[in-house]
Design a protein around this motif. Sequence first.
Motif, PDB file in Angstrom:
ATOM      1  N   ILE A 203       0.813  -1.223   0.000  1.00 35.64           N
ATOM      2  CA  ILE A 203       0.000   0.000   0.000  1.00 35.64           C
ATOM      3  C   ILE A 203       0.847   1.274   0.000  1.00 35.64           C
ATOM      4  CG2 ILE A 203      -1.953  -1.140   1.101  1.00 35.64           C
ATOM      5  CD1 ILE A 203      -1.161   0.115   3.750  1.00 35.64           C
TER       6      ILE A 203
ATOM      7  N   ARG B 188       1.266   5.196   6.554  1.00 33.97           N
ATOM      8  CA  ARG B 188       0.431   4.639   5.494  1.00 33.97           C
ATOM      9  C   ARG B 188      -0.970   5.225   5.594  1.00 33.97           C
ATOM     10  NH1 ARG B 188       4.905   3.368   4.706  1.00 33.97           N
ATOM     11  NH2 ARG B 188       5.770   1.367   3.987  1.00 33.97           N
ATOM     12  N   GLU B 189      -1.648   5.301   4.436  1.00 37.63           N
ATOM     13  CA  GLU B 189      -3.010   5.848   4.419  1.00 37.63           C
ATOM     14  C   GLU B 189      -3.928   4.966   5.267  1.00 37.63           C
ATOM     15  OE1 GLU B 189      -4.535   6.587   0.513  1.00 37.63           O
ATOM     16  OE2 GLU B 189      -2.582   7.269  -0.230  1.00 37.63           O
TER      17      GLU B 189
ATOM     18  N   LEU C 249      -6.301  -3.887  -4.883  1.00 36.53           N
ATOM     19  CA  LEU C 249      -6.817  -4.752  -3.819  1.00 36.53           C
ATOM     20  C   LEU C 249      -7.286  -6.089  -4.363  1.00 36.53           C
ATOM     21  CD1 LEU C 249      -7.588  -5.206  -0.877  1.00 36.53           C
ATOM     22  CD2 LEU C 249      -9.720  -3.956  -1.297  1.00 36.53           C
TER      23      LEU C 249
ATOM     24  N   LYS D 102      -6.395   2.590   3.419  1.00 35.93           N
ATOM     25  CA  LYS D 102      -5.769   1.422   2.805  1.00 35.93           C
ATOM     26  C   LYS D 102      -5.355   0.400   3.864  1.00 35.93           C
ATOM     27  CE  LYS D 102      -4.208   3.255  -1.609  1.00 35.93           C
ATOM     28  NZ  LYS D 102      -3.055   3.414  -2.530  1.00 35.93           N
TER      29      LYS D 102
ATOM     30  N   ASN E   5       1.593   0.605  -4.782  1.00 38.01           N
ATOM     31  CA  ASN E   5       0.187   0.910  -5.052  1.00 38.01           C
ATOM     32  C   ASN E   5      -0.540  -0.283  -5.670  1.00 38.01           C
ATOM     33  OD1 ASN E   5      -2.008   2.673  -4.928  1.00 38.01           O
ATOM     34  ND2 ASN E   5      -1.701   3.393  -7.019  1.00 38.01           N
TER      35      ASN E   5
ATOM     36  N   PHE F  73      -7.066  -3.194   3.138  1.00 33.98           N
ATOM     37  CA  PHE F  73      -6.183  -4.324   2.834  1.00 33.98           C
ATOM     38  C   PHE F  73      -6.054  -5.242   4.047  1.00 33.98           C
ATOM     39  CE2 PHE F  73      -5.408  -1.772  -0.769  1.00 33.98           C
ATOM     40  CZ  PHE F  73      -4.630  -2.444  -1.687  1.00 33.98           C
TER      41      PHE F  73
END
Length: 216
Positions: A89, A144-145, A97, A148, A94, A152
């Motif tokens: 992620i 990390r976002e 998913l 996400k 990127n 994930f």
Amino acid sequence: MTSSTHDFSSKHLLIFGDSIAHGNENNLKSFATMAADKLSLPYTNYARGGATITSIPEFENDLHIHIEKALSEGAKADYIVFNGMTNDIVGSRNAPLGEITEGYNNEFDESTFCGGFESICKKFKTNWLGAKVLYVRPHNMKSREADKQIAFGDKALEICRKWSIPYVDLYTEGGLNTHIEEMNNAYTINQDGTHPNTEGYELFYVNPVVARLTGL
């Protein structure tokens, strides 16, 4: 012998995953190696920094490659501990998913996270028949976002449940949240939010993993 009354000295653990399992940012001491040492459990560590669940050919660093290496070396396993998701992620990877399949004999799309994760689960289950497998979802990271990490990570746990693989969910209930500045500064290397230092591993990773392994 540990206080759990388990004797792991005649068993063998295989470790797969990214830098958090490899420990390359912490003098090769990771949660997995520290847990194994605590249990007097011999191990081989195939994890590598930067590794992904998704197969991304241009990077040539994913769990599928590491599993093939282990198989080519005839590695034996009574236990397998793995992690992974953090690099899938990150912006430079990127990874898409993807979707979870309905069956167990499908062609899994390893170019997606879900397909890659399912393929890994099947490889563990079929190549090391009878080995006890444990997945470790990483802590809540400022690096990390958030959406996400949730999307994930939740899919990873759903896939574990499908494939009857136990897991430790450190994102939800592990205690380490590096959005909290004081925790980030105290427990991650160079305050990067991603890589726990030795104290971070000891406080938030090792004991839950040891407890899960001794209960398998």
